[in-house]
Design a protein around this motif. Structure first.
Motif, PDB file in Angstrom:
ATOM      1  N   ILE A  94       0.878  -1.162   0.000  1.00 58.98           N
ATOM      2  CA  ILE A  94       0.000   0.000   0.000  1.00 58.98           C
ATOM      3  C   ILE A  94       0.916   1.212   0.000  1.00 58.98           C
ATOM      4  CG2 ILE A  94      -1.889   1.196   1.168  1.00 58.98           C
ATOM      5  CD1 ILE A  94      -2.529  -1.497   2.559  1.00 58.98           C
ATOM      6  N   SER A  95       0.885   2.029  -1.066  1.00 56.09           N
ATOM      7  CA  SER A  95       1.960   3.009  -1.216  1.00 56.09           C
ATOM      8  C   SER A  95       1.557   4.200  -2.073  1.00 56.09           C
ATOM      9  CB  SER A  95       3.182   2.330  -1.855  1.00 56.09           C
ATOM     10  OG  SER A  95       2.864   1.835  -3.145  1.00 56.09           O
ATOM     11  N   PHE A  96       2.272   5.305  -1.865  1.00 60.72           N
ATOM     12  CA  PHE A  96       2.280   6.474  -2.745  1.00 60.72           C
ATOM     13  C   PHE A  96       0.866   7.020  -3.021  1.00 60.72           C
ATOM     14  CE2 PHE A  96       5.905   3.730  -4.334  1.00 60.72           C
ATOM     15  CZ  PHE A  96       6.833   4.309  -3.464  1.00 60.72           C
ATOM     16  N   LEU A  97       0.093   7.174  -1.938  1.00 63.61           N
ATOM     17  CA  LEU A  97      -1.272   7.680  -2.007  1.00 63.61           C
ATOM     18  C   LEU A  97      -1.503   8.688  -0.897  1.00 63.61           C
ATOM     19  CD1 LEU A  97      -3.137   4.281  -2.497  1.00 63.61           C
ATOM     20  CD2 LEU A  97      -2.794   6.011  -4.270  1.00 63.61           C
ATOM     21  N   THR A  98      -2.543   9.492  -1.046  1.00 62.88           N
ATOM     22  CA  THR A  98      -3.029  10.345   0.029  1.00 62.88           C
ATOM     23  C   THR A  98      -4.382   9.801   0.490  1.00 62.88           C
ATOM     24  OG1 THR A  98      -1.877  12.312  -0.761  1.00 62.88           O
ATOM     25  CG2 THR A  98      -3.783  12.667   0.653  1.00 62.88           C
ATOM     26  N   LEU A  99      -4.507   9.582   1.782  1.00 62.97           N
ATOM     27  CA  LEU A  99      -5.741   9.051   2.374  1.00 62.97           C
ATOM     28  C   LEU A  99      -6.281  10.086   3.352  1.00 62.97           C
ATOM     29  CD1 LEU A  99      -4.410   5.471   3.285  1.00 62.97           C
ATOM     30  CD2 LEU A  99      -5.257   6.278   1.070  1.00 62.97           C
ATOM     31  N   VAL A 100      -7.567  10.430   3.238  1.00 62.88           N
ATOM     32  CA  VAL A 100      -8.138  11.458   4.111  1.00 62.88           C
ATOM     33  C   VAL A 100      -9.484  10.995   4.659  1.00 62.88           C
ATOM     34  CG1 VAL A 100      -6.958  13.333   2.876  1.00 62.88           C
ATOM     35  CG2 VAL A 100      -9.289  12.717   2.226  1.00 62.88           C
ATOM     36  N   ASN A 101      -9.775  11.450   5.878  1.00 65.75           N
ATOM     37  CA  ASN A 101     -11.115  11.395   6.474  1.00 65.75           C
ATOM     38  C   ASN A 101     -11.715   9.987   6.497  1.00 65.75           C
ATOM     39  OD1 ASN A 101     -10.970  14.184   6.832  1.00 65.75           O
ATOM     40  ND2 ASN A 101     -11.836  14.575   4.804  1.00 65.75           N
ATOM     41  N   SER A 102     -10.967   9.034   7.025  1.00 63.36           N
ATOM     42  CA  SER A 102     -11.514   7.688   7.180  1.00 63.36           C
ATOM     43  C   SER A 102     -12.631   7.685   8.224  1.00 63.36           C
ATOM     44  CB  SER A 102     -10.412   6.725   7.614  1.00 63.36           C
ATOM     45  OG  SER A 102     -10.931   5.418   7.805  1.00 63.36           O
ATOM     46  N   PRO A 103     -13.661   6.847   8.058  1.00 63.88           N
ATOM     47  CA  PRO A 103     -14.683   6.734   9.095  1.00 63.88           C
ATOM     48  C   PRO A 103     -14.111   6.323  10.451  1.00 63.88           C
ATOM     49  CG  PRO A 103     -15.469   5.771   7.045  1.00 63.88           C
ATOM     50  CD  PRO A 103     -14.009   6.095   6.837  1.00 63.88           C
ATOM     51  N   THR A 104     -13.095   5.485  10.448  1.00 58.38           N
ATOM     52  CA  THR A 104     -12.347   5.120  11.664  1.00 58.38           C
ATOM     53  C   THR A 104     -10.925   4.775  11.208  1.00 58.38           C
ATOM     54  OG1 THR A 104     -12.320   3.684  13.618  1.00 58.38           O
ATOM     55  CG2 THR A 104     -13.352   2.785  11.645  1.00 58.38           C
ATOM     56  N   TRP A 105     -10.348   3.639  11.553  1.00 58.12           N
ATOM     57  CA  TRP A 105      -8.966   3.351  11.191  1.00 58.12           C
ATOM     58  C   TRP A 105      -8.770   3.476   9.676  1.00 58.12           C
ATOM     59  CZ3 TRP A 105      -8.350  -1.925  14.208  1.00 58.12           C
ATOM     60  CH2 TRP A 105      -8.557  -1.691  15.575  1.00 58.12           C
ATOM     61  N   PHE A 106      -7.593   3.973   9.288  1.00 49.99           N
ATOM     62  CA  PHE A 106      -7.297   4.152   7.857  1.00 49.99           C
ATOM     63  C   PHE A 106      -6.845   2.847   7.195  1.00 49.99           C
ATOM     64  CE2 PHE A 106      -7.339   8.644   8.844  1.00 49.99           C
ATOM     65  CZ  PHE A 106      -7.635   9.278   7.645  1.00 49.99           C
ATOM     66  N   VAL A 107      -5.744   2.285   7.665  1.00 50.75           N
ATOM     67  CA  VAL A 107      -5.128   1.127   7.005  1.00 50.75           C
ATOM     68  C   VAL A 107      -5.013   0.001   8.029  1.00 50.75           C
ATOM     69  CG1 VAL A 107      -3.111   0.262   5.771  1.00 50.75           C
ATOM     70  CG2 VAL A 107      -3.848   2.630   5.430  1.00 50.75           C
ATOM     71  N   HIS A 108      -5.662  -1.138   7.738  1.00 48.87           N
ATOM     72  CA  HIS A 108      -5.739  -2.215   8.720  1.00 48.87           C
ATOM     73  C   HIS A 108      -5.409  -3.563   8.077  1.00 48.87           C
ATOM     74  CE1 HIS A 108      -8.250  -4.884  11.597  1.00 48.87           C
ATOM     75  NE2 HIS A 108      -7.118  -4.569  12.195  1.00 48.87           N
ATOM     76  N   PRO A 109      -4.126  -3.906   7.980  1.00 49.38           N
ATOM     77  CA  PRO A 109      -3.782  -5.280   7.618  1.00 49.38           C
ATOM     78  C   PRO A 109      -3.965  -6.175   8.851  1.00 49.38           C
ATOM     79  CG  PRO A 109      -1.784  -3.981   7.935  1.00 49.38           C
ATOM     80  CD  PRO A 109      -2.937  -3.057   8.158  1.00 49.38           C
ATOM     81  N   VAL A 110      -4.646  -7.289   8.687  1.00 47.50           N
ATOM     82  CA  VAL A 110      -4.944  -8.152   9.833  1.00 47.50           C
ATOM     83  C   VAL A 110      -4.808  -9.611   9.412  1.00 47.50           C
ATOM     84  CG1 VAL A 110      -7.442  -8.001   9.356  1.00 47.50           C
ATOM     85  CG2 VAL A 110      -6.645  -8.630  11.646  1.00 47.50           C
ATOM     86  N   TYR A 111      -4.180 -10.423  10.286  1.00 47.21           N
ATOM     87  CA  TYR A 111      -3.936 -11.842  10.031  1.00 47.21           C
ATOM     88  C   TYR A 111      -3.185 -12.038   8.709  1.00 47.21           C
ATOM     89  CZ  TYR A 111      -8.143 -11.629  13.038  1.00 47.21           C
ATOM     90  OH  TYR A 111      -9.074 -11.304  13.999  1.00 47.21           O
ATOM     91  N   PRO A 167     -12.894  10.949  15.801  1.00 45.52           N
ATOM     92  CA  PRO A 167     -12.818   9.806  16.727  1.00 45.52           C
ATOM     93  C   PRO A 167     -12.208   8.557  16.099  1.00 45.52           C
ATOM     94  CG  PRO A 167     -15.067  10.069  15.928  1.00 45.52           C
ATOM     95  CD  PRO A 167     -14.279  11.222  15.371  1.00 45.52           C
ATOM     96  N   ASN A 168     -11.147   8.052  16.738  1.00 44.72           N
ATOM     97  CA  ASN A 168     -10.551   6.744  16.413  1.00 44.72           C
ATOM     98  C   ASN A 168     -10.023   6.644  14.988  1.00 44.72           C
ATOM     99  OD1 ASN A 168     -13.456   5.919  18.062  1.00 44.72           O
ATOM    100  ND2 ASN A 168     -11.485   5.592  19.062  1.00 44.72           N
ATOM    101  N   THR A 169      -9.507   7.752  14.463  1.00 42.69           N
ATOM    102  CA  THR A 169      -8.973   7.728  13.095  1.00 42.69           C
ATOM    103  C   THR A 169      -7.486   7.366  13.111  1.00 42.69           C
ATOM    104  OG1 THR A 169      -8.744  10.135  13.249  1.00 42.69           O
ATOM    105  CG2 THR A 169     -10.679   9.283  12.090  1.00 42.69           C
ATOM    106  N   ASP A 170      -7.166   6.203  13.696  1.00 47.55           N
ATOM    107  CA  ASP A 170      -5.797   5.697  13.671  1.00 47.55           C
ATOM    108  C   ASP A 170      -5.283   5.664  12.231  1.00 47.55           C
ATOM    109  OD1 ASP A 170      -7.103   4.880  16.062  1.00 47.55           O
ATOM    110  OD2 ASP A 170      -5.634   3.306  16.360  1.00 47.55           O
ATOM    111  N   GLY A 171      -3.982   5.900  12.067  1.00 45.67           N
ATOM    112  CA  GLY A 171      -3.409   5.913  10.728  1.00 45.67           C
ATOM    113  C   GLY A 171      -3.182   4.523  10.160  1.00 45.67           C
ATOM    114  N   ILE A 172      -2.242   3.782  10.737  1.00 49.23           N
ATOM    115  CA  ILE A 172      -1.863   2.458  10.238  1.00 49.23           C
ATOM    116  C   ILE A 172      -1.867   1.491  11.411  1.00 49.23           C
ATOM    117  CG2 ILE A 172      -0.080   1.117   9.063  1.00 49.23           C
ATOM    118  CD1 ILE A 172       0.972   3.817   7.931  1.00 49.23           C
ATOM    119  N   ASN A 173      -2.649   0.412  11.314  1.00 48.43           N
ATOM    120  CA  ASN A 173      -2.805  -0.521  12.422  1.00 48.43           C
ATOM    121  C   ASN A 173      -2.472  -1.949  11.995  1.00 48.43           C
ATOM    122  OD1 ASN A 173      -3.792   1.759  13.629  1.00 48.43           O
ATOM    123  ND2 ASN A 173      -5.620   0.812  14.461  1.00 48.43           N
TER     124      ASN A 173
END
Length: 466
Positions: free
Chosen positions: A197-214, A232-238
């Motif tokens: 996930i690269s070279f982009l601008t991400l704005v105004n996520s409903p909550t966490w922005f980027v969430h790779p899981v498992y 509220p709870n707009t974590d950047g990268i999780n």
């Protein structure tokens, strides 16, 4: 339907971000473009443009079906060199869509993906097994805007195109207590391998922005992430229960932790038992007045191990690297290495919390104590600091092996009289000002360790793709 396309970029360096600038020259409806390169973990043999599938970039027309149709069609090339979907300049309103394997989603310069505010377009998903419930409400959750599960070789990149979550709609529902499901994330990839996930601008996520899981073997690079600092709870990268991750050259302004490392919540995370491990974080700039630049936890019940963070900048941020845990979490946070932090206007430099309650339900085990050890910080310069450190372990469960060396902290005019507040911890310090608490005695000319070996994810180089 699918045309092989050539791309024409220019590489532009930007401090701390490393944004790639590509210029796509569209010369006909059946797109053919001047030769050039883009950078990815894998190149693609086939590609097409969203407009080939009926996409309309007017910011009003829904493109959900266009995205879904394009990705479904391009998935047939997974075994034949893979495929790329180009989102050209325009405003592309859409609900959630699912990615496929051996696939690249490319946002050209001037391309804006707008998240739909029509809830009927948002599928519902079950709760994550390592959490046991939703974060906003006990029930399930809405799908992320860009979603994928059980995939291999997925790239989300571009020429600094923009993804706008239009989160204000969801933030208002959160504040008004109207949520029965957890808000969507902007990008979530589950149970997958080889992710970029690269070279982009991400704005105004409903909550966490980027969430790779498992997931595993993940590169997150050159992102600019922005949300209002009171959102509220707009974590950047999780990264969450993931292995072999590289996060670098990102600039994050958010209403929560800029990077939050997680691995499951209380008894659910303990049972799922998948740690986040072998994580590299480097060249990050963070602004978050009410949260941390990097948080470890609080959901860490599957364990967090071998985190290597360096060359970090925080401005007007509550804390630098914060460990959050509590009785009932179980799990561990160990072998954490941090060096080279430049901090300006901070509430705390060092913050470890053993009383971060917030349990999913009453079913947690009060005997499940977290194991916190091997926490290393070195080479830190901080100015305008209210309090140097707040380090609080758990009674009968002290946090051990804390090492802090070569640290210069200049306190603000609003400084607290007690600069180091320590309890239930042990460790050592060297060359630290202001002088640390008695539980972290001075040990002369000591340099806290930082690994010199190379993790496998650091050997992965982006290819120049024609």
């Amino acid at each position: 339907m699918s045309q092989t396309m050539k791309m024409c970029p220019r590489l532009r360096n930007s401090y701390g971000i490393g944004v790639i600038s590509l210029v796509l020259i569209l010369v006909s409806v059946n797109v053919k473009v001047a030769s050039g390169v883009y950078y990815a973990i894998n190149c693609r043999k086939h590609s097409a443009v969203l407009t080939d599938f009926g996409g309309v970039g007017d910011g009003i027309t829904s493109n959900t079906k266009a995205f879904q149709s394009a990705i479904s069609k391009l998935s047939q090339y997974a075994s034949d060199g893979g495929a790329m979907l180009v989102v050209p300049p325009g405003k592309w309103l859409t609900g959630p869509f699912n990615l496929t394997s051996h696939f690249t989603l490319f946002l050209d310069f001037g391309a804006v993906i707008l998240a739909s505010q029509d809830e009927s377009e948002w599928p519902q998903l079950p709760v994550l097994p390592s959490y046991g419930r939703g974060r906003d409400a006990p029930g399930g959750r809405f799908s992320s805007l860009i979603f994928g599960t059980h995939l291999t070789d997925v790239v989300i990149t571009g020429n600094n195109g923009l993804i706008d979550g239009q989160g204000a709609y969801w933030w208002n529902k959160f504040h008004q207590g109207q949520l029965t499901l957890t808000r969507p994330y902007l990008i979530e990839i589950m149970y997958s391998d080889q992710i970029q996930i690269s070279f982009l601008t991400l704005v105004n996520s409903p909550t966490w922005f980027v969430h790779p899981v498992y997931s595993s073997n993940i590169i997150i690079k050159g992102l600019t992430i922005k949300a209002p600092v009171d959102s509220p709870n707009t974590d950047g990268i999780n990264p969450d229960s993931c292995s072999n991750i590289r996060i670098e050259d990102c600039n994050i302004t958010s209403g929560d932790d800029c990077i939050a490392v997680k691995s499951g919540w209380d008894e659910y995370g303990i049972r799922f038992g998948m740690p986040t491990q072998h994580l590299i974080i480097r060249r990050i700039t963070c602004v978050s007045p009410d949260s941390a630049m990097i948080a470890l936890g609080s959901e860490m019940s599957g364990g967090i191990y071998d985190v290597r963070a360096e060359d970090l900048t925080a401005i007007n941020t509550e804390a630098a690297v914060r460990i959050k845990t509590a009785i009932g979490r179980g799990g561990y946070v160990k072998n954490i290495f941090v060096k080279g932090m430049n901090l300006n206007t901070m509430k705390y430099v060092f913050w470890i919390t053993g009383t971060y309650g917030d349990h999913p339900d009453p079913g947690y085990d009060p005997k499940a104590l977290p194991y916190i050890t091997g926490i290393n910080y070195r080479d830190v310069v901080a100015t305008n600091v209210t309090k140097s450190a707040r380090l609080e372990g758990i009674s009968n469960d002290p946090f051990t092996g804390i090492c802090i060396s070569n640290v210069s902290i200049q306190v603000s005019e609003q400084q607290k009289k007690l600069q180091w507040n320590c309890s239930n911890i042990s460790g050592v310090t060297s060359n630290v000002t202001p002088y640390p608490c008695a539980l972290l005695p001075e040990k002369g000319q000591l340099e806290c360790p930082f690994p010199t070996d190379t993790l496998p994810i650091d050997n992965v180089q982006l290819k120049s793709c024609n």
